[in-house]
Structure formats: C-alpha cells, structure tokens
Design a protein around this motif. Structure first.
Motif, PDB file in Angstrom:
ATOM      1  N   ASP A  99      -0.836  -8.961   7.866  1.00 32.65           N
ATOM      2  CA  ASP A  99       0.119  -9.279   6.804  1.00 32.65           C
ATOM      3  C   ASP A  99       0.320  -8.092   5.867  1.00 32.65           C
ATOM      4  N   LEU A 100      -0.674  -7.216   5.792  1.00 29.42           N
ATOM      5  CA  LEU A 100      -0.593  -6.033   4.935  1.00 29.42           C
ATOM      6  C   LEU A 100      -1.350  -4.902   5.598  1.00 29.42           C
ATOM      7  N   ILE A 101      -0.723  -3.736   5.657  1.00 22.41           N
ATOM      8  CA  ILE A 101      -1.394  -2.505   6.079  1.00 22.41           C
ATOM      9  C   ILE A 101      -1.304  -1.509   4.938  1.00 22.41           C
ATOM     10  N   THR A 102      -2.440  -0.935   4.566  1.00 26.98           N
ATOM     11  CA  THR A 102      -2.440   0.146   3.585  1.00 26.98           C
ATOM     12  C   THR A 102      -2.725   1.457   4.301  1.00 26.98           C
ATOM     13  N   LEU A 103      -2.023   2.477   3.887  1.00 26.40           N
ATOM     14  CA  LEU A 103      -2.135   3.824   4.460  1.00 26.40           C
ATOM     15  C   LEU A 103      -2.191   4.770   3.264  1.00 26.40           C
ATOM     16  N   LEU A 104      -3.382   4.935   2.718  1.00 26.81           N
ATOM     17  CA  LEU A 104      -3.546   5.560   1.413  1.00 26.81           C
ATOM     18  C   LEU A 104      -3.982   7.008   1.548  1.00 26.81           C
ATOM     19  N   ASP A 105      -3.018   7.907   1.347  1.00 24.91           N
ATOM     20  CA  ASP A 105      -3.242   9.349   1.479  1.00 24.91           C
ATOM     21  C   ASP A 105      -3.842   9.673   2.839  1.00 24.91           C
ATOM     22  N   PRO A 126       5.953 -10.369  11.199  1.00 22.95           N
ATOM     23  CA  PRO A 126       7.261 -10.436  10.548  1.00 22.95           C
ATOM     24  C   PRO A 126       7.082 -10.777   9.061  1.00 22.95           C
ATOM     25  N   ASP A 127       7.782 -10.071   8.214  1.00 21.94           N
ATOM     26  CA  ASP A 127       7.654 -10.153   6.760  1.00 21.94           C
ATOM     27  C   ASP A 127       6.353  -9.545   6.248  1.00 21.94           C
ATOM     28  N   GLY A 128       5.568  -8.887   7.111  1.00 21.63           N
ATOM     29  CA  GLY A 128       4.375  -8.192   6.664  1.00 21.63           C
ATOM     30  C   GLY A 128       4.721  -6.916   5.915  1.00 21.63           C
ATOM     31  N   HIS A 129       3.769  -6.425   5.140  1.00 17.66           N
ATOM     32  CA  HIS A 129       4.021  -5.311   4.225  1.00 17.66           C
ATOM     33  C   HIS A 129       3.203  -4.071   4.589  1.00 17.66           C
ATOM     34  N   LEU A 130       3.803  -2.911   4.373  1.00 18.26           N
ATOM     35  CA  LEU A 130       3.121  -1.624   4.441  1.00 18.26           C
ATOM     36  C   LEU A 130       3.111  -1.020   3.047  1.00 18.26           C
ATOM     37  N   LEU A 131       1.945  -0.574   2.590  1.00 23.51           N
ATOM     38  CA  LEU A 131       1.827   0.140   1.325  1.00 23.51           C
ATOM     39  C   LEU A 131       1.222   1.502   1.639  1.00 23.51           C
ATOM     40  N   LEU A 132       1.952   2.550   1.331  1.00 25.51           N
ATOM     41  CA  LEU A 132       1.435   3.882   1.632  1.00 25.51           C
ATOM     42  C   LEU A 132       1.573   4.808   0.435  1.00 25.51           C
TER      43      LEU A 132
END
Length: 243
Positions: A99-105, A126-132
């Motif tokens: 549901d959420l993937i973080t890609l932090l630096d 579907p409707d999942g979020h990426l935060l980078l």
C-alpha cells in the motif's frame, strides 16, 4: 556505499538532526495519505533501518537492502524483517504487494533510476502510494555525493517526468530542506571552490546546534504537502498508482 559509512550511519541516525527531521517530515506526509488499516509498507533501500520503527507505526513494515552488513544492523536494531534485494532487478516480492513504498534518498544511488521506478510502481496495490526523497540540484554536487556513491542530483521537473513515465500519478512534489538551503549551498560551493573534501558529513554537531538545525529543518513539515517550495537541498515527492 562503503561499509564504514553504514556503520557510522547506524550509530548516529537516531540522533543526528538531518535524519531525525527527515523522519518527522516523512511521518507527517504519510499521515495525510489515509492508508488502510494494517497497511503493507516497504522501505526500499532501508540501509541500517533508521526509518523502520517510524514506518511500523503505519502498518506492517518490511525493509529491503542490498548490503548484507546493513541488513544485519537494521534487523538487530529494529527487529523488523529486512530482505535481501537489489534495485531494479532483484525484488523479493510479487506485484501488487504494498500500500506504501518509501524510497528515501535511495534513487540517486541506482544507475537505472527509470527502471527502478517502473519496478516499484508494479509492487504497489492499485491506489497505493510511493513516497520518495532525493538530493536536489546538480550544481550542489560535492565530495559528499562522491563518497556516498551517488549517480546524480535531481531537478524537480525532471524527477516528476520520470515518475509519471513509470505509470504513476504525482500527487505532490516539492523541493525541501529549504530554510537551511542558503547555509548548506554556501558551504558546499565554498568547499568546491577551495578544493576541499567534505567527506561523508556524518558527524553529529554539538548538542545545541544539533537541536537547532533539526528544529529548523523539521519545521517545514507544517507546509510540506500543501506548499511547493521553489528550491531546497532535496526533493520530496508523493505519487499514486492509478486504480
């Protein structure tokens, strides 16, 4: 990265102003996403695990990390599962897992950044979020980037274009670490002009300065998500996989 950098990062990321402030900003942005109960969260490129405990507050978190030593440090420090994996082509998860993937630096460390975004998009529900987050502005390139084995620094529009080309819809994108930008940019440019080697920048300042810098940086969470800053040391971006 150099194993010595991972060891040093594990020692300081709980207290260093930059890591603490970034966690506060990331947590604030995630709170606005309205994730489902017991959301499945992936921290891709989790390093020594400095973000796993924070992310665990939003659901069932799993880390993925290429470096064996960093994986061991992260698992020992947090107790969270950290799987071996490599971006973009060795991902130990089926499509539609998160549901959420973080890609932090992390993206700046990967040569194949476009392929990485495509692969991570496929791991989202579907409707999942990426935060980078990524470092910004090529003119800020310094010995710090060399030591940390970065391939590039990004401009906002170019990053948005890459994310959209991966099939995701960008919902928010901004420069950040804006309030400290004049100070950091001046230091980087002076070091470059003098031919100085800045090193890995992983020293913790004196307690009062560490608190001050962290407070200034973290205060941007009050605006991020609503306001687009025109410049900053880094970029933060939110995107969603269309349903």
């Amino acid at each position: 990265m150099n194993p010595d950098i991972y060891t040093r990062m594990a020692e300081i990321e709980g207290d260093h102003w930059w890591f603490r402030a970034r966690r506060e900003i990331v947590a604030s942005l995630i709170k606005g996403l309205h994730l489902p109960p017991r959301a499945r969260v992936l921290d891709a490129g989790s390093g020594t695990g400095g973000n796993l405990s924070m992310l665990g507050g939003f659901g069932e978190v799993v880390g993925m990390e290429l470096d064996e030593g960093a994986r061991a440090l992260a698992a020992r420090k947090t107790g969270a599962p950290v799987l071996a994996g490599r971006l973009p082509d060795q991902l130990p998860f089926p499509e539609g897992s998160f549901d959420l993937i973080t890609l932090l630096d992390v993206l700046e460390h990967v040569e194949e950044d476009q392929q990485t975004l495509v692969k991570l998009a496929g791991l989202l529900q579907p409707d999942g979020h990426l935060l980078l987050t990524v470092p910004a502005f090529p003119f800020l390139w310094s010995d710090h980037d060399v030591v940390h084995r970065h391939y590039r620094r990004y401009r906002l529009r170019a990053l948005v274009n890459r994310v959209e080309a991966a099939g995701l819809r960008v919902t928010y994108a901004s420069y950040y670490n804006t309030f400290l930008f004049p100070l950091i940019a001046a230091i980087r440019l002076m070091e470059k002009a003098a031919g100085m080697k800045g090193g890995h920048d992983l020293a913790v300042p004196s307690p009062w300065l560490n608190r001050l810098l962290g407070w200034i940086f973290a205060s941007e969470r009050r605006w991020l998500g609503r306001v687009v800053f025109p410049f900053g040391v880094s970029i933060v971006l939110l995107a969603r996989r269309p349903s």
